[in-house]
Design a protein around this motif. Structure first.
Motif, PDB file in Angstrom:
ATOM      1  N   ASN A  30       0.834  -1.211   0.000  1.00 40.59           N
ATOM      2  CA  ASN A  30       0.000   0.000   0.000  1.00 40.59           C
ATOM      3  C   ASN A  30       0.867   1.259   0.000  1.00 40.59           C
ATOM      4  O   ASN A  30       0.442   2.308  -0.502  1.00 40.59           O
ATOM      5  N   ALA A  31       2.069   1.149   0.559  1.00 40.96           N
ATOM      6  CA  ALA A  31       2.984   2.299   0.605  1.00 40.96           C
ATOM      7  C   ALA A  31       3.742   2.477  -0.706  1.00 40.96           C
ATOM      8  O   ALA A  31       4.516   3.425  -0.848  1.00 40.96           O
ATOM      9  N   GLY A  32       3.538   1.557  -1.650  1.00 39.75           N
ATOM     10  CA  GLY A  32       4.157   1.701  -2.962  1.00 39.75           C
ATOM     11  C   GLY A  32       5.370   0.832  -3.201  1.00 39.75           C
ATOM     12  O   GLY A  32       6.051   0.997  -4.238  1.00 39.75           O
ATOM     13  N   ALA A  33       5.672  -0.100  -2.298  1.00 36.96           N
ATOM     14  CA  ALA A  33       6.818  -0.987  -2.502  1.00 36.96           C
ATOM     15  C   ALA A  33       6.600  -1.847  -3.744  1.00 36.96           C
ATOM     16  O   ALA A  33       5.475  -2.228  -4.073  1.00 36.96           O
ATOM     17  N   LEU A  34       7.682  -2.161  -4.424  1.00 37.12           N
ATOM     18  CA  LEU A  34       7.607  -3.042  -5.587  1.00 37.12           C
ATOM     19  C   LEU A  34       7.211  -4.452  -5.173  1.00 37.12           C
ATOM     20  O   LEU A  34       6.453  -5.132  -5.864  1.00 37.12           O
ATOM     21  N   SER A  35       7.758  -4.882  -4.051  1.00 35.96           N
ATOM     22  CA  SER A  35       7.464  -6.216  -3.546  1.00 35.96           C
ATOM     23  C   SER A  35       7.816  -6.270  -2.071  1.00 35.96           C
ATOM     24  O   SER A  35       8.454  -5.358  -1.531  1.00 35.96           O
ATOM     25  N   PHE A  36       7.397  -7.347  -1.433  1.00 36.49           N
ATOM     26  CA  PHE A  36       7.645  -7.516  -0.001  1.00 36.49           C
ATOM     27  C   PHE A  36       7.802  -8.995   0.282  1.00 36.49           C
ATOM     28  O   PHE A  36       7.095  -9.842  -0.285  1.00 36.49           O
ATOM     29  N   GLY A  37       8.776  -9.323   1.137  1.00 35.41           N
ATOM     30  CA  GLY A  37       8.949 -10.730   1.468  1.00 35.41           C
ATOM     31  C   GLY A  37       9.904 -10.923   2.616  1.00 35.41           C
ATOM     32  O   GLY A  37      10.284  -9.968   3.314  1.00 35.41           O
ATOM     33  N   ILE A  38      10.318 -12.168   2.802  1.00 33.79           N
ATOM     34  CA  ILE A  38      11.184 -12.552   3.902  1.00 33.79           C
ATOM     35  C   ILE A  38      12.639 -12.428   3.466  1.00 33.79           C
ATOM     36  O   ILE A  38      13.007 -12.836   2.373  1.00 33.79           O
ATOM     37  N   SER A  39      13.460 -11.863   4.336  1.00 30.46           N
ATOM     38  CA  SER A  39      14.897 -11.804   4.085  1.00 30.46           C
ATOM     39  C   SER A  39      15.529 -13.078   4.624  1.00 30.46           C
ATOM     40  O   SER A  39      15.476 -13.354   5.824  1.00 30.46           O
ATOM     41  N   GLY A  40      16.137 -13.865   3.736  1.00 31.51           N
ATOM     42  CA  GLY A  40      16.726 -15.125   4.157  1.00 31.51           C
ATOM     43  C   GLY A  40      15.693 -16.036   4.781  1.00 31.51           C
ATOM     44  O   GLY A  40      14.597 -16.229   4.244  1.00 31.51           O
ATOM     45  N   SER A  41      16.016 -16.567   5.957  1.00 33.93           N
ATOM     46  CA  SER A  41      15.075 -17.440   6.664  1.00 33.93           C
ATOM     47  C   SER A  41      14.210 -16.671   7.647  1.00 33.93           C
ATOM     48  O   SER A  41      13.405 -17.265   8.365  1.00 33.93           O
ATOM     49  N   GLY A  42      14.347 -15.325   7.673  1.00 30.11           N
ATOM     50  CA  GLY A  42      13.564 -14.501   8.575  1.00 30.11           C
ATOM     51  C   GLY A  42      14.217 -14.420   9.954  1.00 30.11           C
ATOM     52  O   GLY A  42      15.252 -15.020  10.205  1.00 30.11           O
ATOM     53  N   PRO A  43      13.598 -13.671  10.863  1.00 32.39           N
ATOM     54  CA  PRO A  43      12.306 -13.005  10.740  1.00 32.39           C
ATOM     55  C   PRO A  43      12.333 -11.643  10.055  1.00 32.39           C
ATOM     56  O   PRO A  43      11.292 -11.011   9.929  1.00 32.39           O
ATOM     57  N   SER A  44      13.533 -11.177   9.649  1.00 33.92           N
ATOM     58  CA  SER A  44      13.559  -9.887   8.967  1.00 33.92           C
ATOM     59  C   SER A  44      12.742  -9.941   7.686  1.00 33.92           C
ATOM     60  O   SER A  44      12.713 -10.966   6.995  1.00 33.92           O
ATOM     61  N   VAL A  45      12.090  -8.835   7.401  1.00 31.12           N
ATOM     62  CA  VAL A  45      11.295  -8.713   6.179  1.00 31.12           C
ATOM     63  C   VAL A  45      11.823  -7.526   5.387  1.00 31.12           C
ATOM     64  O   VAL A  45      12.466  -6.625   5.935  1.00 31.12           O
TER      65      VAL A  45
END
Length: 325
Positions: free
Chosen positions: A267-282
């Motif tokens: 909604n903020a306009g990001a191209l995409s969103f997902g998990i960095s590596g195995s997480g929990p960082s996104v």
């Protein structure tokens, strides 16, 4: 990358006394490229301060920023163990002595390549101390061994971008074949690390051993589309391609508020969103710093409202990799 180059001899008269190196954090998988894609960021990262000493051998002088979690035993710490491997490879392990100070600036178990940043910093430091007898390409297999020691799986999707800089593709491991990909100028990452525990080993155990052919075809198309988008700096194609139908549905279960955070980022306009590596960082992959910053701020505010502490990092893709400070 050619792994058959011959290292130049070490000139003992030109060995440095001390070197301080920074190596960057990384976003492995790049959402749709499980175990084969990754990119480096400017911050956070880890530092290694390495000293030449008269007594042969490799020792750890100190570790800071790890809350006492990392071993000081030189045979058990990935940084010192990999430095020892390199010295043995060069045939000078009985002639050179070094002591290591490891300064952790990034959280352990964050999904941002904490172990790989430390390992890369250590190997880059010893190579610099010795006058660079090995190329980065020749250092990479030692970095991969560090990952094997750290998590039991010798993958290169963190260490390759941390060492080489930019965005890297791991085409294969036997032999190790790494390709640097183009980096569109406006590509930014808005990273949020929710302070919850998601061990890498546990995250890997959740992954299915078999997948549906239709899902595999979708994922192949997304990876190919993403790489094409990088070469063309086509942000629309990058956005359409950065979707993970294989790994994210399982790993997202371990990350509180994941799908709410995803919707906030999009909604903020990001191209995409997902998990960095195995997480929990996104990560909110975005076009431009402003969108990445806004997405990360909104996600962090949502986590605060949910009484979940977090850290935030906003960075372009780091194209240089480790550097001498």
């Amino acid at each position: 990358m050619n792994q058959n180059k011959t290292a130049k001899a070490v000139d003992f008269d030109k060995i440095m006394d001390t070197v301080r190196v920074f190596a960057p954090a990384t976003v492995a998988n790049m959402i749709c490229g499980f175990d084969i894609l990754g990119f480096a960021v400017d911050y956070p990262g880890d530092e290694v301060l390495m000293h030449r000493v008269t007594a042969p051998g490799v020792r750890i002088r100190s570790i800071t920023g790890d809350e006492g979690r990392l071993p000081l035993d030189a045979d058990k710490n990935t940084v010192s163990a990999c430095v020892k491997m390199l010295l043995e490879h060069l045939g000078i392990s009985r002639e050179i002595g070094v002591e290591i100070e490891l300064i952790k600036h990034m959280p352990i178990g964050s999904g941002l390549g904490s172990s790989s940043a430390s390992t890369v910093a250590g190997l880059f430091a010893i190579n610099s101390l010795l006058g660079n007898p090995l190329t980065k390409e020749e250092l990479l297999p030692f970095c991969v061994e560090g990952e094997r020691l750290a998590c039991g799986h010798g993958h290169a999707d963190n260490v390759a971008p941390a060492l080489m800089g930019g965005i890297t593709l791991i085409r294969g491991h036997h032999p190790l074949d790494v390709i640097k990909l183009p980096v569109p100028e406006e590509l930014y990452a808005g990273i949020v690390f929710p302070k919850v525990d998601v061990p890498t080993r546990d995250a890997r155990q959740l992954i299915k051993e078999k997948v549906l052919l239709k899902d595999a075809v979708t994922q192949w198309g997304n990876i190919a589309g993403l790489i094409a988008g990088l070469y063309e700096s086509d942000y629309g194609l990058i956005s359409r391609s950065m979707h993970d139908v294989l790994i994210e549905p399982t790993r997202a279960i371990l990350i509180p508020e994941f799908y709410v955070m995803k919707q906030i980022a999009l909604n903020a306009g990001a191209l995409s969103f997902g998990i960095s590596g195995s997480g929990p960082s996104v990560v909110a992959v975005s076009r431009g710093k402003e969108i990445a910053e806004n997405a990360a701020n909104l996600i962090q505010q949502h986590l605060t409202d949910c009484e979940i502490d977090s850290l935030k990092y906003v960075s372009p893709v780091n194209i240089d990799g480790p550097k001498i400070l």
